[in-house]
Design a protein around this motif. Structure first.
Motif, PDB file in Angstrom:
ATOM      1  N   ASP A 125       3.512 -18.245  -1.022  1.00 23.03           N
ATOM      2  CA  ASP A 125       4.234 -18.838  -2.153  1.00 23.03           C
ATOM      3  C   ASP A 125       5.403 -17.991  -2.641  1.00 23.03           C
ATOM      4  OD1 ASP A 125       3.018 -16.806  -3.633  1.00 23.03           O
ATOM      5  OD2 ASP A 125       1.801 -18.141  -4.880  1.00 23.03           O
ATOM      6  N   LEU A 126       5.528 -16.787  -2.106  1.00 22.99           N
ATOM      7  CA  LEU A 126       6.634 -15.880  -2.460  1.00 22.99           C
ATOM      8  C   LEU A 126       6.670 -15.576  -3.951  1.00 22.99           C
ATOM      9  CD1 LEU A 126       9.510 -17.160  -0.136  1.00 22.99           C
ATOM     10  CD2 LEU A 126       7.865 -15.296   0.262  1.00 22.99           C
ATOM     11  N   ARG A 127       5.485 -15.455  -4.541  1.00 15.31           N
ATOM     12  CA  ARG A 127       5.341 -15.062  -5.936  1.00 15.31           C
ATOM     13  C   ARG A 127       4.324 -13.928  -6.029  1.00 15.31           C
ATOM     14  NH1 ARG A 127       7.482 -18.396  -9.870  1.00 15.31           N
ATOM     15  NH2 ARG A 127       8.414 -20.319  -9.075  1.00 15.31           N
ATOM     16  N   SER A 128       4.538 -13.029  -6.964  1.00  9.66           N
ATOM     17  CA  SER A 128       3.604 -11.932  -7.195  1.00  9.66           C
ATOM     18  C   SER A 128       2.481 -12.404  -8.116  1.00  9.66           C
ATOM     19  CB  SER A 128       4.325 -10.740  -7.830  1.00  9.66           C
ATOM     20  OG  SER A 128       5.330 -10.241  -6.979  1.00  9.66           O
ATOM     21  N   PRO A 129       1.253 -11.937  -7.898  1.00 12.86           N
ATOM     22  CA  PRO A 129       0.138 -12.387  -8.738  1.00 12.86           C
ATOM     23  C   PRO A 129       0.154 -11.742 -10.123  1.00 12.86           C
ATOM     24  CG  PRO A 129      -0.619 -10.779  -7.137  1.00 12.86           C
ATOM     25  CD  PRO A 129       0.817 -11.060  -6.803  1.00 12.86           C
ATOM     26  N   ILE A 130       0.007 -12.561 -11.142  1.00 16.18           N
ATOM     27  CA  ILE A 130      -0.121 -12.064 -12.518  1.00 16.18           C
ATOM     28  C   ILE A 130      -1.554 -11.599 -12.720  1.00 16.18           C
ATOM     29  CG2 ILE A 130      -0.049 -12.711 -14.956  1.00 16.18           C
ATOM     30  CD1 ILE A 130       1.997 -14.901 -14.137  1.00 16.18           C
ATOM     31  N   GLY A 131      -1.735 -10.462 -13.358  1.00 12.80           N
ATOM     32  CA  GLY A 131      -3.097 -10.034 -13.648  1.00 12.80           C
ATOM     33  C   GLY A 131      -3.218  -8.544 -13.860  1.00 12.80           C
ATOM     34  N   ILE A 132      -4.466  -8.106 -13.960  1.00 11.43           N
ATOM     35  CA  ILE A 132      -4.802  -6.705 -14.128  1.00 11.43           C
ATOM     36  C   ILE A 132      -5.725  -6.328 -12.982  1.00 11.43           C
ATOM     37  CG2 ILE A 132      -5.912  -4.994 -15.627  1.00 11.43           C
ATOM     38  CD1 ILE A 132      -5.136  -6.814 -17.988  1.00 11.43           C
ATOM     39  N   TYR A 133      -5.299  -5.348 -12.201  1.00 20.27           N
ATOM     40  CA  TYR A 133      -6.015  -4.990 -10.986  1.00 20.27           C
ATOM     41  C   TYR A 133      -6.179  -3.468 -10.908  1.00 20.27           C
ATOM     42  CZ  TYR A 133      -4.165  -9.621 -10.059  1.00 20.27           C
ATOM     43  OH  TYR A 133      -3.813 -10.949 -10.171  1.00 20.27           O
ATOM     44  N   THR A 134      -7.291  -3.030 -10.347  1.00 19.76           N
ATOM     45  CA  THR A 134      -7.518  -1.611 -10.181  1.00 19.76           C
ATOM     46  C   THR A 134      -6.654  -1.058  -9.045  1.00 19.76           C
ATOM     47  OG1 THR A 134      -9.433  -2.103  -8.764  1.00 19.76           O
ATOM     48  CG2 THR A 134      -9.852  -1.697 -11.102  1.00 19.76           C
ATOM     49  N   LEU A 135      -6.427   0.259  -9.090  1.00 26.40           N
ATOM     50  CA  LEU A 135      -5.669   0.978  -8.066  1.00 26.40           C
ATOM     51  C   LEU A 135      -6.562   2.073  -7.522  1.00 26.40           C
ATOM     52  CD1 LEU A 135      -2.282   1.359  -9.998  1.00 26.40           C
ATOM     53  CD2 LEU A 135      -2.806  -0.335  -8.218  1.00 26.40           C
ATOM     54  N   SER A 136      -6.949   1.971  -6.258  1.00 25.22           N
ATOM     55  CA  SER A 136      -7.921   2.921  -5.730  1.00 25.22           C
ATOM     56  C   SER A 136      -7.521   3.572  -4.413  1.00 25.22           C
ATOM     57  CB  SER A 136      -9.281   2.225  -5.536  1.00 25.22           C
ATOM     58  OG  SER A 136      -9.150   1.091  -4.690  1.00 25.22           O
ATOM     59  N   TYR A 181      -5.839  -6.738  -5.353  1.00 24.11           N
ATOM     60  CA  TYR A 181      -5.851  -8.196  -5.384  1.00 24.11           C
ATOM     61  C   TYR A 181      -6.316  -8.675  -4.009  1.00 24.11           C
ATOM     62  CZ  TYR A 181      -4.334 -12.989  -4.959  1.00 24.11           C
ATOM     63  OH  TYR A 181      -4.329 -14.341  -4.706  1.00 24.11           O
ATOM     64  N   ASN A 182      -7.403  -9.409  -3.961  1.00 25.42           N
ATOM     65  CA  ASN A 182      -7.940 -10.000  -2.731  1.00 25.42           C
ATOM     66  C   ASN A 182      -8.067  -8.971  -1.607  1.00 25.42           C
ATOM     67  OD1 ASN A 182      -9.091 -12.096  -1.329  1.00 25.42           O
ATOM     68  ND2 ASN A 182      -7.152 -12.952  -0.620  1.00 25.42           N
ATOM     69  N   ARG A 183      -8.628  -7.825  -1.952  1.00 23.07           N
ATOM     70  CA  ARG A 183      -8.905  -6.800  -0.951  1.00 23.07           C
ATOM     71  C   ARG A 183     -10.180  -6.055  -1.314  1.00 23.07           C
ATOM     72  NH1 ARG A 183      -7.849  -1.358  -1.806  1.00 23.07           N
ATOM     73  NH2 ARG A 183      -7.531  -1.079   0.420  1.00 23.07           N
ATOM     74  N   GLU A 184     -10.678  -5.263  -0.401  1.00 22.93           N
ATOM     75  CA  GLU A 184     -11.886  -4.479  -0.621  1.00 22.93           C
ATOM     76  C   GLU A 184     -11.501  -3.081  -1.080  1.00 22.93           C
ATOM     77  OE1 GLU A 184     -15.727  -4.134  -1.177  1.00 22.93           O
ATOM     78  OE2 GLU A 184     -14.945  -5.935  -0.178  1.00 22.93           O
ATOM     79  N   PRO A 185     -11.752  -2.714  -2.329  1.00 22.21           N
ATOM     80  CA  PRO A 185     -11.422  -1.362  -2.787  1.00 22.21           C
ATOM     81  C   PRO A 185     -12.174  -0.311  -1.975  1.00 22.21           C
ATOM     82  CG  PRO A 185     -11.914  -2.798  -4.648  1.00 22.21           C
ATOM     83  CD  PRO A 185     -12.318  -3.540  -3.414  1.00 22.21           C
ATOM     84  N   GLY A 186     -11.562   0.854  -1.852  1.00 25.03           N
ATOM     85  CA  GLY A 186     -12.197   1.928  -1.115  1.00 25.03           C
ATOM     86  C   GLY A 186     -11.897   1.913   0.371  1.00 25.03           C
TER      87      GLY A 186
END
Length: 250
Positions: A125-136, A181-186
């Motif tokens: 869709d060429l849009r960035s997801p709005i939200g709050i996501y962890t950074l790991s 976003y839509n990934r497995e942390p770690g």
């Protein structure tokens, strides 16, 4: 670390789906972090009867957005888009202190996806997801600059070609931070796992800016990416808060 053969295969496969880096994608995990409300409480009286000031909140965020910031988060990368359909944004790193949230650096110019922002990101869709996501997790074509995040260094982060405005993409993945976003942390940012399914896209990263819009990521100058990598501390449970200004103000 993923072997070069596997990393190259993952990167090639990601070109067929939306994701980070405008033409070369990695695959990442969703997870607006589960979050107890953190909106400001009413001022409380101190022992001498005076009223103490409420802790400073993250600027530009409304009560709905603030309520999603995890209470344990002590670092927040706030990405504020100029408009819902704009590819221009700014990035500021904040840290939570006893007095509340305080800026830990300058305001950096940034790019986001070509068509702006979405609160229901879909592949392509060429849009960035709005939200709050962890950074790991982090990685890049260049060696670890000294980040405290797990860092995957390898040729799998090599990208070629041109962006939407004809700018070269080479070096865009010299440094990356996977947005969960839509990934497995770690896991390495190159990991293919998509808990929400391929249709919801993936490979959303913070990465080096190539002077043009992205497919879904957020990009900042190389020196700022390095600064951010050195600043983020997994013990402070960093998150990214991202979206257009109007959406974040809700």
């Amino acid at each position: 670390m993923i072997g070069h053969i596997r990393a190259a295969a993952l990167l090639a496969a990601s070109l067929l789906l939306t994701g980070c880096g405008d033409g070369a994608a990695a695959i990442s995990d969703h997870g607006p972090a589960a979050a107890p409300p953190t909106s400001a409480l009413p001022p409380s009286p101190s022992p001498d009867g005076s009223v103490e000031a409420a802790p400073r909140q993250l600027p530009g965020l409304g009560p709905k957005t603030l309520a999603q910031v995890p209470s344990r988060a002590r670092q927040a990368v706030v990405v504020t888009g100029r408009g819902r359909d704009s590819s221009l944004s700014t990035v500021v790193l904040y840290e939570r202190t006893a007095a509340g949230w305080e800026a830990a650096g300058a305001r950096w110019p940034a790019h986001n996806a070509l068509k702006g922002w979405s609160d229901h990101h879909r592949a392509g869709d060429l849009r960035s997801p709005i939200g709050i996501y962890t950074l790991s997790d982090a990685g890049g074509r260049l060696r670890d600059p000294g980040t405290r995040l797990p860092y995957d260094h390898g040729s799998g982060f090599t990208v070629t070609g041109t962006g939407f405005e004809g700018e070269p993409l080479a070096g865009s993945f010299d440094y990356v931070i996977a947005i969960n976003y839509n990934r497995e942390p770690g896991t390495t940012p190159l990991d293919w796992t998509r808990p929400l399914g391929a249709g919801r896209g993936g490979g959303i990263w913070l990465h080096v800016d190539h002077d043009g819009p992205t497919q879904g990521c957020v990009s900042i100058a190389r020196k700022h990416m390095k600064e951010l990598l050195l600043a983020l501390d997994p013990d402070l449970h960093p998150v990214v808060v991202m979206g257009d200004a109007k959406s974040l103000a809700r």
